[in-house]
Design a protein around this motif. Structure first.
Motif, PDB file in Angstrom:
ATOM      1  N   VAL A 106      93.628  10.327  -7.136  1.00 21.69           N
ATOM      2  CA  VAL A 106      92.091   9.517  -7.884  1.00 21.69           C
ATOM      3  C   VAL A 106      91.931  10.474  -8.893  1.00 21.69           C
ATOM      4  O   VAL A 106      91.492   9.693 -10.133  1.00 21.69           O
ATOM      5  CB  VAL A 106      91.045  10.172  -6.438  1.00 21.69           C
ATOM      6  CG1 VAL A 106      90.099   9.326  -6.978  1.00 21.69           C
ATOM      7  CG2 VAL A 106      91.449   8.794  -5.337  1.00 21.69           C
ATOM      8  N   MET A 107      92.164  11.871  -8.914  1.00 20.98           N
ATOM      9  CA  MET A 107      91.974  12.946  -9.501  1.00 20.98           C
ATOM     10  C   MET A 107      92.188  11.901 -11.141  1.00 20.98           C
ATOM     11  O   MET A 107      91.733  12.077 -11.947  1.00 20.98           O
ATOM     12  CB  MET A 107      92.051  14.148  -9.279  1.00 20.98           C
ATOM     13  CG  MET A 107      91.560  15.409 -10.602  1.00 20.98           C
ATOM     14  SD  MET A 107      92.139  16.623  -9.770  1.00 20.98           S
ATOM     15  CE  MET A 107      90.747  17.334  -9.267  1.00 20.98           C
ATOM     16  N   ARG A 108      93.982  11.761 -11.140  1.00 18.03           N
ATOM     17  CA  ARG A 108      94.459  11.467 -11.796  1.00 18.03           C
ATOM     18  C   ARG A 108      94.305  10.334 -12.833  1.00 18.03           C
ATOM     19  O   ARG A 108      93.677  10.411 -14.142  1.00 18.03           O
ATOM     20  CB  ARG A 108      96.068  11.830 -11.690  1.00 18.03           C
ATOM     21  CG  ARG A 108      96.701  12.765 -11.543  1.00 18.03           C
ATOM     22  CD  ARG A 108      98.097  12.309 -11.510  1.00 18.03           C
ATOM     23  NE  ARG A 108      98.826  11.713 -10.755  1.00 18.03           N
ATOM     24  CZ  ARG A 108      99.139  11.079  -9.626  1.00 18.03           C
ATOM     25  NH1 ARG A 108      98.549  11.887  -8.297  1.00 18.03           N
ATOM     26  NH2 ARG A 108      99.702  10.361  -8.854  1.00 18.03           N
ATOM     27  N   ALA A 109      93.503   9.490 -11.700  1.00 15.15           N
ATOM     28  CA  ALA A 109      93.454   7.946 -12.470  1.00 15.15           C
ATOM     29  C   ALA A 109      91.750   7.441 -12.701  1.00 15.15           C
ATOM     30  O   ALA A 109      91.825   6.753 -13.551  1.00 15.15           O
ATOM     31  CB  ALA A 109      93.121   7.010 -11.650  1.00 15.15           C
ATOM     32  N   TYR A 128      94.057  16.661 -17.728  1.00 15.32           N
ATOM     33  CA  TYR A 128      94.223  16.366 -16.671  1.00 15.32           C
ATOM     34  C   TYR A 128      94.191  18.072 -16.433  1.00 15.32           C
ATOM     35  O   TYR A 128      94.360  19.220 -17.237  1.00 15.32           O
ATOM     36  CB  TYR A 128      95.821  16.894 -15.333  1.00 15.32           C
ATOM     37  CG  TYR A 128      96.296  15.550 -15.448  1.00 15.32           C
ATOM     38  CD1 TYR A 128      96.011  14.441 -15.609  1.00 15.32           C
ATOM     39  CD2 TYR A 128      97.349  14.819 -15.133  1.00 15.32           C
ATOM     40  CE1 TYR A 128      95.507  13.282 -15.503  1.00 15.32           C
ATOM     41  CE2 TYR A 128      98.516  13.615 -15.179  1.00 15.32           C
ATOM     42  CZ  TYR A 128      96.676  12.492 -15.656  1.00 15.32           C
ATOM     43  OH  TYR A 128      97.536  11.143 -15.707  1.00 15.32           O
ATOM     44  N   PRO A 129      93.245  18.682 -15.823  1.00 18.35           N
ATOM     45  CA  PRO A 129      93.506  20.673 -15.437  1.00 18.35           C
ATOM     46  C   PRO A 129      94.340  21.202 -15.310  1.00 18.35           C
ATOM     47  O   PRO A 129      95.193  20.408 -14.428  1.00 18.35           O
ATOM     48  CB  PRO A 129      92.107  21.103 -14.351  1.00 18.35           C
ATOM     49  CG  PRO A 129      92.051  19.337 -13.852  1.00 18.35           C
ATOM     50  CD  PRO A 129      92.647  18.075 -14.470  1.00 18.35           C
ATOM     51  N   GLN A 130      94.840  22.224 -15.882  1.00 20.70           N
ATOM     52  CA  GLN A 130      96.186  22.769 -15.281  1.00 20.70           C
ATOM     53  C   GLN A 130      95.568  23.497 -13.782  1.00 20.70           C
ATOM     54  O   GLN A 130      94.847  24.457 -13.239  1.00 20.70           O
ATOM     55  CB  GLN A 130      95.977  24.020 -15.964  1.00 20.70           C
ATOM     56  CG  GLN A 130      97.875  24.545 -15.632  1.00 20.70           C
ATOM     57  CD  GLN A 130      98.387  25.378 -17.083  1.00 20.70           C
ATOM     58  OE1 GLN A 130      98.493  24.532 -17.633  1.00 20.70           O
ATOM     59  NE2 GLN A 130      99.171  26.226 -16.868  1.00 20.70           N
ATOM     60  N   LEU A 131      96.422  23.372 -12.377  1.00 16.99           N
ATOM     61  CA  LEU A 131      96.031  23.130 -11.164  1.00 16.99           C
ATOM     62  C   LEU A 131      97.564  23.105 -10.490  1.00 16.99           C
ATOM     63  O   LEU A 131      97.869  22.201 -10.792  1.00 16.99           O
ATOM     64  CB  LEU A 131      95.234  22.963 -10.756  1.00 16.99           C
ATOM     65  CG  LEU A 131      94.942  21.452 -10.458  1.00 16.99           C
ATOM     66  CD1 LEU A 131      95.887  20.803  -9.429  1.00 16.99           C
ATOM     67  CD2 LEU A 131      92.699  21.277 -10.833  1.00 16.99           C
ATOM     68  N   SER A 132      97.777  24.156  -9.258  1.00 19.82           N
ATOM     69  CA  SER A 132      98.656  23.879  -8.524  1.00 19.82           C
ATOM     70  C   SER A 132      98.253  23.470  -7.303  1.00 19.82           C
ATOM     71  O   SER A 132      96.546  23.453  -6.886  1.00 19.82           O
ATOM     72  CB  SER A 132      99.686  24.970  -7.813  1.00 19.82           C
ATOM     73  OG  SER A 132      98.835  25.635  -7.598  1.00 19.82           O
ATOM     74  N   TYR A 133      98.051  22.202  -5.895  1.00 22.12           N
ATOM     75  CA  TYR A 133      98.087  21.684  -4.735  1.00 22.12           C
ATOM     76  C   TYR A 133      98.772  21.941  -3.236  1.00 22.12           C
ATOM     77  O   TYR A 133     100.116  21.476  -4.386  1.00 22.12           O
ATOM     78  CB  TYR A 133      97.041  20.496  -5.145  1.00 22.12           C
ATOM     79  CG  TYR A 133      97.538  19.928  -5.971  1.00 22.12           C
ATOM     80  CD1 TYR A 133      98.626  18.897  -4.986  1.00 22.12           C
ATOM     81  CD2 TYR A 133      98.277  19.132  -6.628  1.00 22.12           C
ATOM     82  CE1 TYR A 133      99.299  17.408  -4.985  1.00 22.12           C
ATOM     83  CE2 TYR A 133      99.318  18.403  -7.290  1.00 22.12           C
ATOM     84  CZ  TYR A 133      99.689  16.693  -5.924  1.00 22.12           C
ATOM     85  OH  TYR A 133     100.295  16.138  -7.073  1.00 22.12           O
ATOM     86  N   PHE A 134      98.703  21.501  -2.478  1.00 17.55           N
ATOM     87  CA  PHE A 134      98.909  21.309  -1.528  1.00 17.55           C
ATOM     88  C   PHE A 134      97.849  20.476  -0.674  1.00 17.55           C
ATOM     89  O   PHE A 134      96.778  20.356  -0.366  1.00 17.55           O
ATOM     90  CB  PHE A 134      99.830  22.487  -0.501  1.00 17.55           C
ATOM     91  CG  PHE A 134      98.806  23.850   0.332  1.00 17.55           C
ATOM     92  CD1 PHE A 134      98.798  23.575   1.011  1.00 17.55           C
ATOM     93  CD2 PHE A 134      98.977  24.624  -0.375  1.00 17.55           C
ATOM     94  CE1 PHE A 134      97.822  24.678   1.650  1.00 17.55           C
ATOM     95  CE2 PHE A 134      97.704  25.596  -0.385  1.00 17.55           C
ATOM     96  CZ  PHE A 134      97.160  25.525   0.832  1.00 17.55           C
ATOM     97  N   CYS A 135      99.305  19.793   0.513  1.00 14.97           N
ATOM     98  CA  CYS A 135      98.240  18.852   1.480  1.00 14.97           C
ATOM     99  C   CYS A 135      98.351  19.445   2.706  1.00 14.97           C
ATOM    100  O   CYS A 135      99.286  19.975   3.314  1.00 14.97           O
ATOM    101  CB  CYS A 135      99.414  17.898   1.133  1.00 14.97           C
ATOM    102  SG  CYS A 135      99.018  16.677   2.519  1.00 14.97           S
ATOM    103  N   THR A 164      99.950  17.814 -19.551  1.00 15.27           N
ATOM    104  CA  THR A 164     101.130  16.717 -19.701  1.00 15.27           C
ATOM    105  C   THR A 164     101.267  15.341 -19.054  1.00 15.27           C
ATOM    106  O   THR A 164     102.258  14.152 -18.547  1.00 15.27           O
ATOM    107  CB  THR A 164     102.309  16.878 -21.151  1.00 15.27           C
ATOM    108  OG1 THR A 164     102.595  18.383 -19.894  1.00 15.27           O
ATOM    109  CG2 THR A 164     100.902  17.915 -21.865  1.00 15.27           C
ATOM    110  N   GLY A 165     100.857  15.676 -16.991  1.00 16.06           N
ATOM    111  CA  GLY A 165     101.481  15.127 -16.248  1.00 16.06           C
ATOM    112  C   GLY A 165     101.513  16.012 -14.821  1.00 16.06           C
ATOM    113  O   GLY A 165     100.761  17.005 -15.067  1.00 16.06           O
ATOM    114  N   TYR A 166     102.651  15.414 -13.771  1.00 14.24           N
ATOM    115  CA  TYR A 166     101.965  16.410 -12.585  1.00 14.24           C
ATOM    116  C   TYR A 166     103.439  16.329 -12.145  1.00 14.24           C
ATOM    117  O   TYR A 166     104.402  15.539 -12.426  1.00 14.24           O
ATOM    118  CB  TYR A 166     101.023  15.676 -12.221  1.00 14.24           C
ATOM    119  CG  TYR A 166     101.299  13.958 -10.564  1.00 14.24           C
ATOM    120  CD1 TYR A 166     101.741  13.957  -9.879  1.00 14.24           C
ATOM    121  CD2 TYR A 166     101.501  13.144 -11.942  1.00 14.24           C
ATOM    122  CE1 TYR A 166     102.460  12.907  -9.290  1.00 14.24           C
ATOM    123  CE2 TYR A 166     102.035  11.914 -11.222  1.00 14.24           C
ATOM    124  CZ  TYR A 166     102.414  12.311  -9.881  1.00 14.24           C
ATOM    125  OH  TYR A 166     103.063  10.184  -9.672  1.00 14.24           O
ATOM    126  N   ALA A 167     103.472  17.069 -10.562  1.00 18.18           N
ATOM    127  CA  ALA A 167     104.603  16.983 -10.319  1.00 18.18           C
ATOM    128  C   ALA A 167     103.688  16.752  -8.449  1.00 18.18           C
ATOM    129  O   ALA A 167     102.546  18.157  -8.421  1.00 18.18           O
ATOM    130  CB  ALA A 167     105.136  18.317  -9.981  1.00 18.18           C
TER     131      ALA A 167
END
Length: 196
Positions: free
Chosen positions: A94-97, A106-113, A186-189
């Motif tokens: 949702v954030m990316r779209a 995109y902002p630079q951050l890391s995330y987990f589920c 520039t993207g995401y993982a």
């Protein structure tokens, strides 16, 4: 280390239709701040299915700011933060779209589920939906309210850190074999689990 739980609600089936965001900040094993903002989706198309889930109607967001303005308010908080979402694949798509819709990086951050986390930490629960986890942790909340969902996600992460005996929430992924997801200009993982 900034640690923030986040939850989005969407106006329709499109990921770029965020109509609400909730954030819960975690410091020293406690929730220290909670914010919720309504968001005016670009095309203002609300599906009855989504409205039935979260109760947000077009009239509720008529005067709300659009996605870039809302995210701008939290830009400093999000930068280099560790973010947590319950079903991160959904919330971060949702954030990316939404950023894509406005042609913003995109902002630079890391995330987990926290779904993947709870599956490892509490494997015997009948399901790992947020309401089941809230019940397990004896938390009362209004499901599908973005702020309340973010608070339960944060509380689950705090409880998991205690259960795993790790000092900080951002040590949880390492302990359970999770590879944190990353967003960058520039993207995401994606966030994934290592094979046991």
């Amino acid at each position: 280390m900034k640690t923030i739980a986040i939850d989005f609600e969407t106006a329709n089936e499109e990921r770029g239709s965020a109509c609400s965001v909730g954030l819960a900040w975690i410091e020293n094993g406690r929730i220290v701040r909670v914010e919720e903002r309504l968001i005016r989706p670009k095309d203002m198309r609300f599906s009855p299915f989504n409205v039935a889930i979260h109760g947000i109607k077009p009239r509720d967001v008529e005067d709300a700011p659009e996605f870039p303005e809302v995210m701008d308010e939290f830009a400093d908080d999000l930068r280099d933060a560790t973010m947590i979402a319950h079903n991160a694949a959904f919330d971060f798509s949702v954030m990316r779209a939404s950023f894509d819709k406005y042609r913003q990086s995109y902002p630079q951050l890391s995330y987990f589920c926290s779904v993947k986390m709870s599956q490892r930490v509490w494997p015997s629960l009948p399901s790992h939906k947020l309401n089941i986890i809230a019940h397990h942790l004896q938390l009362r909340f209004v499901h599908h309210n973005a702020a309340e969902d973010a608070v339960v996600c944060a509380a689950a992460s705090i409880a998991a850190a205690k259960e795993l005996a790790v000092e900080h929430i951002h040590h949880i992924p390492e302990k359970i074999g999770m590879v944190t997801g990353r967003l960058h200009a520039t993207g995401y993982a994606p966030c994934t689990m290592r094979k046991r």
